[in-house]
Motif scaffolding. Structure first.
Motif, PDB file in Angstrom:
ATOM      1  N   GLU A 172       0.842  -1.197   0.000  1.00 59.87           N
ATOM      2  CA  GLU A 172       0.000   0.000   0.000  1.00 59.87           C
ATOM      3  C   GLU A 172       0.876   1.246   0.000  1.00 59.87           C
ATOM      4  N   PHE A 173       0.633   2.155  -0.944  1.00 61.42           N
ATOM      5  CA  PHE A 173       1.286   3.467  -0.923  1.00 61.42           C
ATOM      6  C   PHE A 173       0.453   4.432  -1.750  1.00 61.42           C
ATOM      7  N   ASP A 174       0.740   5.723  -1.583  1.00 65.42           N
ATOM      8  CA  ASP A 174      -0.077   6.766  -2.207  1.00 65.42           C
ATOM      9  C   ASP A 174       0.511   7.318  -3.495  1.00 65.42           C
ATOM     10  N   ALA A 175       1.842   7.270  -3.620  1.00 65.83           N
ATOM     11  CA  ALA A 175       2.473   7.875  -4.786  1.00 65.83           C
ATOM     12  C   ALA A 175       3.729   7.113  -5.177  1.00 65.83           C
ATOM     13  N   LEU A 176       3.923   6.990  -6.483  1.00 69.84           N
ATOM     14  CA  LEU A 176       5.138   6.443  -7.067  1.00 69.84           C
ATOM     15  C   LEU A 176       5.864   7.599  -7.743  1.00 69.84           C
ATOM     16  N   VAL A 177       7.110   7.829  -7.352  1.00 67.52           N
ATOM     17  CA  VAL A 177       7.900   8.922  -7.919  1.00 67.52           C
ATOM     18  C   VAL A 177       9.142   8.329  -8.556  1.00 67.52           C
ATOM     19  N   THR A 178       9.323   8.567  -9.850  1.00 69.24           N
ATOM     20  CA  THR A 178      10.463   7.962 -10.534  1.00 69.24           C
ATOM     21  C   THR A 178      10.862   8.774 -11.751  1.00 69.24           C
ATOM     22  N   ALA A 179      12.150   8.676 -12.096  1.00 67.40           N
ATOM     23  CA  ALA A 179      12.657   9.371 -13.272  1.00 67.40           C
ATOM     24  C   ALA A 179      12.018   8.812 -14.541  1.00 67.40           C
ATOM     25  N   VAL A 180      11.896   9.655 -15.548  1.00 70.91           N
ATOM     26  CA  VAL A 180      11.287   9.251 -16.810  1.00 70.91           C
ATOM     27  C   VAL A 180      12.265   8.432 -17.636  1.00 70.91           C
ATOM     28  N   SER A 181      13.507   8.891 -17.787  1.00 69.54           N
ATOM     29  CA  SER A 181      14.550   8.172 -18.527  1.00 69.54           C
ATOM     30  C   SER A 181      14.050   7.812 -19.920  1.00 69.54           C
ATOM     31  N   THR A 182      14.153   6.538 -20.326  1.00 63.77           N
ATOM     32  CA  THR A 182      13.709   6.116 -21.656  1.00 63.77           C
ATOM     33  C   THR A 182      12.215   5.830 -21.700  1.00 63.77           C
ATOM     34  N   ASP A 199      -5.840   4.382  -6.919  1.00 58.72           N
ATOM     35  CA  ASP A 199      -5.782   5.764  -6.460  1.00 58.72           C
ATOM     36  C   ASP A 199      -4.357   6.289  -6.335  1.00 58.72           C
ATOM     37  N   ALA A 200      -3.355   5.457  -6.582  1.00 57.46           N
ATOM     38  CA  ALA A 200      -1.963   5.898  -6.461  1.00 57.46           C
ATOM     39  C   ALA A 200      -1.633   6.908  -7.559  1.00 57.46           C
ATOM     40  N   ILE A 201      -0.894   7.937  -7.190  1.00 62.28           N
ATOM     41  CA  ILE A 201      -0.464   8.976  -8.124  1.00 62.28           C
ATOM     42  C   ILE A 201       0.948   8.638  -8.611  1.00 62.28           C
ATOM     43  N   THR A 202       1.174   8.732  -9.906  1.00 61.48           N
ATOM     44  CA  THR A 202       2.517   8.557 -10.456  1.00 61.48           C
ATOM     45  C   THR A 202       3.076   9.912 -10.848  1.00 61.48           C
ATOM     46  N   VAL A 203       4.239  10.240 -10.299  1.00 58.04           N
ATOM     47  CA  VAL A 203       4.927  11.486 -10.621  1.00 58.04           C
ATOM     48  C   VAL A 203       6.139  11.150 -11.480  1.00 58.04           C
ATOM     49  N   PRO A 284       0.426  16.331   2.170  1.00 55.83           N
ATOM     50  CA  PRO A 284       0.904  15.918   3.503  1.00 55.83           C
ATOM     51  C   PRO A 284       0.290  14.584   3.925  1.00 55.83           C
ATOM     52  N   GLY A 285       1.077  13.810   4.637  1.00 60.54           N
ATOM     53  CA  GLY A 285       0.596  12.537   5.149  1.00 60.54           C
ATOM     54  C   GLY A 285       0.646  11.395   4.150  1.00 60.54           C
ATOM     55  N   SER A 286       1.339  11.586   3.032  1.00 59.75           N
ATOM     56  CA  SER A 286       1.403  10.553   1.999  1.00 59.75           C
ATOM     57  C   SER A 286       2.461   9.499   2.313  1.00 59.75           C
ATOM     58  N   ARG A 287       2.242   8.319   1.781  1.00 58.67           N
ATOM     59  CA  ARG A 287       3.286   7.277   1.748  1.00 58.67           C
ATOM     60  C   ARG A 287       3.796   7.230   0.311  1.00 58.67           C
ATOM     61  N   ILE A 288       5.069   7.545   0.130  1.00 63.61           N
ATOM     62  CA  ILE A 288       5.637   7.769  -1.195  1.00 63.61           C
ATOM     63  C   ILE A 288       6.761   6.770  -1.448  1.00 63.61           C
ATOM     64  N   VAL A 289       6.727   6.129  -2.613  1.00 68.34           N
ATOM     65  CA  VAL A 289       7.794   5.227  -3.030  1.00 68.34           C
ATOM     66  C   VAL A 289       8.606   5.897  -4.132  1.00 68.34           C
ATOM     67  N   VAL A 290       9.916   5.927  -3.958  1.00 72.10           N
ATOM     68  CA  VAL A 290      10.833   6.489  -4.950  1.00 72.10           C
ATOM     69  C   VAL A 290      11.686   5.369  -5.528  1.00 72.10           C
ATOM     70  N   MET A 291      11.806   5.328  -6.847  1.00 71.17           N
ATOM     71  CA  MET A 291      12.729   4.401  -7.496  1.00 71.17           C
ATOM     72  C   MET A 291      14.070   5.108  -7.669  1.00 71.17           C
ATOM     73  N   ALA A 292      15.111   4.577  -7.019  1.00 75.16           N
ATOM     74  CA  ALA A 292      16.470   5.105  -7.182  1.00 75.16           C
ATOM     75  C   ALA A 292      17.153   4.275  -8.261  1.00 75.16           C
ATOM     76  N   ALA A 293      17.256   4.825  -9.464  1.00 75.71           N
ATOM     77  CA  ALA A 293      17.644   4.038 -10.636  1.00 75.71           C
ATOM     78  C   ALA A 293      19.065   3.504 -10.581  1.00 75.71           C
ATOM     79  N   ASP A 294      19.979   4.252  -9.963  1.00 76.49           N
ATOM     80  CA  ASP A 294      21.352   3.755  -9.872  1.00 76.49           C
ATOM     81  C   ASP A 294      22.037   4.306  -8.637  1.00 76.49           C
ATOM     82  N   GLY A 295      23.309   3.919  -8.463  1.00 79.14           N
ATOM     83  CA  GLY A 295      24.064   4.316  -7.285  1.00 79.14           C
ATOM     84  C   GLY A 295      24.992   5.483  -7.557  1.00 79.14           C
ATOM     85  N   GLY A 296      25.454   6.109  -6.490  1.00 85.28           N
ATOM     86  CA  GLY A 296      26.296   7.285  -6.610  1.00 85.28           C
ATOM     87  C   GLY A 296      27.751   6.997  -6.925  1.00 85.28           C
ATOM     88  N   VAL A 297      28.167   5.732  -6.823  1.00 85.01           N
ATOM     89  CA  VAL A 297      29.561   5.394  -7.126  1.00 85.01           C
ATOM     90  C   VAL A 297      29.916   5.827  -8.546  1.00 85.01           C
TER      91      VAL A 297
END
Length: 355
Positions: A172-182, A199-203, A284-297
């Protein structure tokens, strides 16, 4: 229980989800899925395996054939890994923005590099890179072009596998936030998430200057997101809102995450977390999932290096914006350079009163 794999490629997936401690502001919870735990270090491993396996299955890629692709880095690492394990020649067409560490990774695995160092009239490199791919395909026997921008196997990997993995971990989560990329992972993942969570919002997070959603193209510094055109894999209908993040906002965020969360993520992930904090401010009060596409190395010699930041003109902007602490980041995300805005389809659902 001990698990022994037959190939490094079998370790793709099952990446961890981590809760942010210092940036879960506005009574919201921000969870970040760390795709750097894939064997090639990014979410592109999922798409690469899917695209190559599909081509093997239908005969587009023959045994001992050649894979030729345009890439800014991460997909190149993934294809190099596949080439080394499955016996393919790999030729990667890159440009000067590709991080040196990514090039070194791919060449260590035997990939060949074709550098395109002349941009097109708009200052972008994607079109000249693809033109070079087409030239190489015309003179290389048994060559296969994955065409990550338009290959449906890219989208399919995330619709069928990444989404299942994410929803098993976070039902369960309220929003998916991820880079567009390809367009591959945001389109496949969002389509599946919306089936399970209507009902989840995609950003969709993109670079300020990207034309993927029809905005005018302009030069930008961040890698891993942004295009001069709309990729075929990008399905606007499953993206509710778009946030165009400025270079200094995304790069500053990745630096704050490293120093305050112990998370070394890439530039596109920094931009996505910045957009997630802004989303928390607006919802406010959202549960948000972020996709981190790669690492900082991949970016230690650039985005994390003060000389590179000064040379690119970003150091002063980061300092002026105050994005050097979690508190400064939260304040900046409350008043970003560009607000997130609804897409044509998002107008029907996730519209705010002040849009």
């Amino acid at each position: 229980m001990t698990v022994i794999y037959n190939s490094i490629l079998e370790t793709t997936g099952h990446t961890p989800v981590v809760r942010l401690r210092t940036l879960s502001a506005f009574a919201s919870e921000i969870l970040i899925k760390l795709e750097s735990f894939n064997p090639g270090g990014s979410i592109k491993d999922r798409a690469a395996v899917s695209m190559v396996t599909g081509a093997e299955r239908d005969g587009r890629l023959k045994p001992h054939g050649t894979i030729i692709e345009s890439t800014s880095g991460n997909l190149g690492k993934s294809l190099a890994l596949i080439g080394a394990t499955r016996g393919y020649r790999v030729i990667l067409v890159i440009d000067p923005k590709a991080p040196r560490s990514m090039v070194d990774f791919a060449t260590a695995l035997g990939a060949e590099i074709e550098m395109v160092d002349t941009p097109d009239e708009s200052g972008g490199y994607q079109r000249p890179r693809i033109e070079r791919v087409q030239q190489l395909l015309s003179v290389t026997p048994d060559a296969f072009w994955p065409d990550q921008y338009n290959n449906p196997d890219n989208v399919r990997a995330h619709f069928e596998l990444t989404s299942r993995e994410l929803l098993n971990d976070v039902p369960e989560f309220d929003a998916l936030v991820t880079a567009v990329s390809t367009g591959g992972h945001i389109s496949g993942l969002s389509a599946a998430v919306k089936q399970a969570l209507p009902d989840a919002i995609t950003v969709g997070v993109d670079a300020a200057g990207s034309a993927a959603f029809g905005y005018p193209f302009a030069k930008y510094s961040m890698r891993g997101l942004g295009l001069a055109w709309k990729p075929g894999n990008l399905d606007h209908s499953v993206v509710d809102r778009v946030h165009l993040v400025a270079d200094y906002e995304g790069i500053a965020t990745m630096r704050v995450l490293a120093r305050n969360e112990g998370l070394l993520v890439g530039e596109s992930a920094g931009a996505a977390v910045f957009a997630a904090v802004h989303h928390a401010y607006r919802y406010p009060g959202s549960r948000i999932v972020v996709m981190a596409a790669d690492g900082g190395v991949n970016y230690l010699g650039e985005s994390f290096h003060p000389d590179w930041l000064r040379a690119d003109g970003l150091a002063d902007k980061i300092e002026a914006a105050g994005i050097t602490t979690p508190e400064g980041l939260v304040a900046a995300a409350s008043r970003p350079t560009n607000e997130q805005v609804p897409t044509e389809y998002g107008l029907r659902t996730a519209t705010l009163a002040n849009d």
